[in-house]
Design an enzyme around this catalytic site. Structure first.
Site, PDB file in Angstrom:
ATOM      1  N   SER A 108     -18.531 -25.195 -35.798  1.00 33.35           N
ATOM      2  CA  SER A 108     -17.459 -25.730 -36.648  1.00 33.35           C
ATOM      3  C   SER A 108     -16.524 -26.711 -35.970  1.00 33.35           C
ATOM      4  O   SER A 108     -15.636 -27.260 -36.626  1.00 33.35           O
ATOM      5  CB  SER A 108     -16.639 -24.576 -37.236  1.00 33.35           C
ATOM      6  OG  SER A 108     -17.294 -24.036 -38.353  1.00 33.35           O
ATOM      7  N   LYS A 111     -16.193 -29.878 -37.721  1.00 36.69           N
ATOM      8  CA  LYS A 111     -15.216 -30.080 -38.798  1.00 36.69           C
ATOM      9  C   LYS A 111     -14.092 -31.026 -38.384  1.00 36.69           C
ATOM     10  O   LYS A 111     -13.392 -31.574 -39.240  1.00 36.69           O
ATOM     11  CB  LYS A 111     -14.638 -28.739 -39.246  1.00 36.69           C
ATOM     12  CG  LYS A 111     -15.633 -27.856 -40.012  1.00 36.69           C
ATOM     13  CD  LYS A 111     -14.967 -26.568 -40.487  1.00 36.69           C
ATOM     14  CE  LYS A 111     -15.862 -25.756 -41.409  1.00 36.69           C
ATOM     15  NZ  LYS A 111     -16.909 -25.014 -40.703  1.00 36.69           N
ATOM     16  N   SER A 166     -11.810 -22.039 -41.227  1.00 35.89           N
ATOM     17  CA  SER A 166     -13.070 -22.743 -41.015  1.00 35.89           C
ATOM     18  C   SER A 166     -13.994 -22.563 -42.214  1.00 35.89           C
ATOM     19  O   SER A 166     -15.204 -22.392 -42.061  1.00 35.89           O
ATOM     20  CB  SER A 166     -13.755 -22.248 -39.735  1.00 35.89           C
ATOM     21  OG  SER A 166     -14.645 -23.222 -39.239  1.00 35.89           O
TER      22      SER A 166
END
Length: 435
Positions: A108, A111, A166
């Site tokens: 993640s 992101k 997340s």
């Protein structure tokens, strides 16, 4: 995904924020793990012999790169990550690295690129009603913030879901608003190329394990540095706790209600945990964890006017919160070594930077998020921002302040000068005070 492993920011930075939170009672988030990857998607056990030399030839060499000399502290010996990098966020100097350009699954931390790409497109007050197709295609076991079909959310809500929990569901809804996952992935890959993050290939915008999806500690640091140019990015990545809209239901009296619930940031250097404290001066940015990637993390912190970025990818030591513990050790080393150690490379500026001209006295806010709302210009006054955690003010967002007695102050008048050093613009700095 970024829940903890199931085995376990002249100088200026960091975040539009508030007075220090001396303590936080946080619950441990649920860990979500991706399914076991096939052998074809698993990273190699050793770094390749030839890696990218973007930022300097030594960064393309395998192993640890550091210029030790008299007065330079030795690196911590118990760093087990496959790849890591310690950089000065403002000058761009790479103080030390280990396999900096090794292309590995990012989880993640991807992101950060998603946010840097998509965040400027929508005003935070814009709303969206979720339809089933918005949530299609998420990987099994994805980390979720709890978005429900048929419910309406603001863009502000969705970004809190991306950064704090997340939430892959929040990423997919924002991607749908951006005309789809495929378009978003294409734009992310284009933006990575513009940033000269050439180790990166995006397959899924949420960072979920996918064949061919890779990045590097060097590239993740570029994403964080670019994202931190944006006021909204800084706000979201520094937020510890917030209220998120719940599901619309009828109460016992038959009245339709929609009660919010609390979400908390899974970045443990920001929020703390039972075995790790908030890191002094921390202000983001993003953590990650999947079966294939292991634990990954990029953090930004400030101490005595020095702003460092540290990225750590996939520690082999299977201890709870190990990625944060190793990051903290590298931060400690970096703050001691900065100004003493000769750099081994540099963070390159975006391709477009050499096309921009330095304008003395110009506003420092580059690529402001939130639909192009203006940032604080050169004439802004520097004022502390009051904490909103206790009473749910400012939209119920509590923003991180990791040092007891610390204060985040908005710095005014920072010019965005485009040159090799590429200083960060008009950001917010923590000024620590001792009580």
């Amino acid at each position: 995904m970024s829940a903890p492993h199931k085995k376990t920011a002249g100088r200026s930075l960091l975040v539009t924020s508030a007075a220090a939170l001396s303590s936080l009672a946080l619950t441990t988030p649920v860990a979500f793990a991706a399914p076991s990857p096939s052998p074809s998607t698993s990273p190699s056990a050793t770094p390749p012999a030839n890696m990218s030399k973007v930022g300097g030839a030594r960064l393309g060499q395998a192993g640890t790169q550091v210029n030790l000399a008299n007065g330079v502290p030795v690196l911590p010996k118990d760093i087990t990550a496959r790849s890591w990098i310690v950089t000065d966020a403002e000058s761009g100097d790479v103080l030390a690295s280990h396999n900096a350009h090794w292309r590995l699954p990012p989880a993640s931390t991807m992101k950060m690129l998603f946010a840097d790409t998509v965040l400027p497109k929508f005003a935070k007050t814009e709303t969206h009603k979720v339809v089933p197709s918005d949530l299609a295609g998420m990987g099994a076991g994805s980390s979720l913030v709890g978005i429900k079909e048929g419910e309406t959310y603001t863009v502000h809500d969705l970004w809190l879901g991306v950064f704090l929990r997340s939430g892959n569901d929040a990423v997919h809804v924002l991607s749908a608003m951006n005309k789809g996952v495929a378009k978003t992935v294409t734009e992310m890959n284009e933006h990575a190329e513009e940033l000269q993050a050439l180790d990166t290939h995006v397959v899924s915008p949420d960072g979920y394990d996918a064949p061919g999806q890779v990045s590097s500690a060097y590239d993740l640091t570029l994403f964080a540095r670019s994202g931190l140019q944006k006021k909204d990015f800084r706000e979201y990545c520094s937020t510890v706790t917030a209220k998120f809209p719940g599901e619309t239901k009828k109460d016992k009296k038959g009245k339709t209600v929609r009660k919010p619930f609390e979400i908390q940031n899974t970045n443990r250097l920001l929020s703390g945990d039972y075995d790790i404290s908030q890191y002094p001066g921390i202000a983001g940015v993003k953590n990650g964890n999947t079966t294939n990637a292991g634990s990954t993390f990029t953090g930004v912190a400030e101490r005595n006017g020095r702003v460092l970025l540290v990225t750590v990818m996939n520690p082999s030591k299977e201890e709870h919160n190990e990625v944060y513990k190793e990051t903290a050790k590298l931060f400690d080393w970096g703050f001691k070594a900065a100004g003493k150690v000769e750099p081994v490379g540099e963070l390159v500026p975006p391709k477009g930077a050499d096309r921009a001209s330095a304008q003395p006295g110009a506003s420092g806010e580059a690529g402001e998020g939130g639909g192009g709302s203006g940032g604080s210009g050169a004439g802004s006054s520097a004022k502390p921002v009051a904490s909103s955690t206790a009473n749910g003010g400012s939209g119920g967002v509590g923003t991180a302040l990791a040092v007891t007695g610390g204060l985040l102050v908005l710095l005014a008048g920072a010019a965005f000068l485009v040159n090799r050093r590429w200083p960060l613009p008009d950001l917010v700095r923590r000024r620590s005070t001792r009580q």
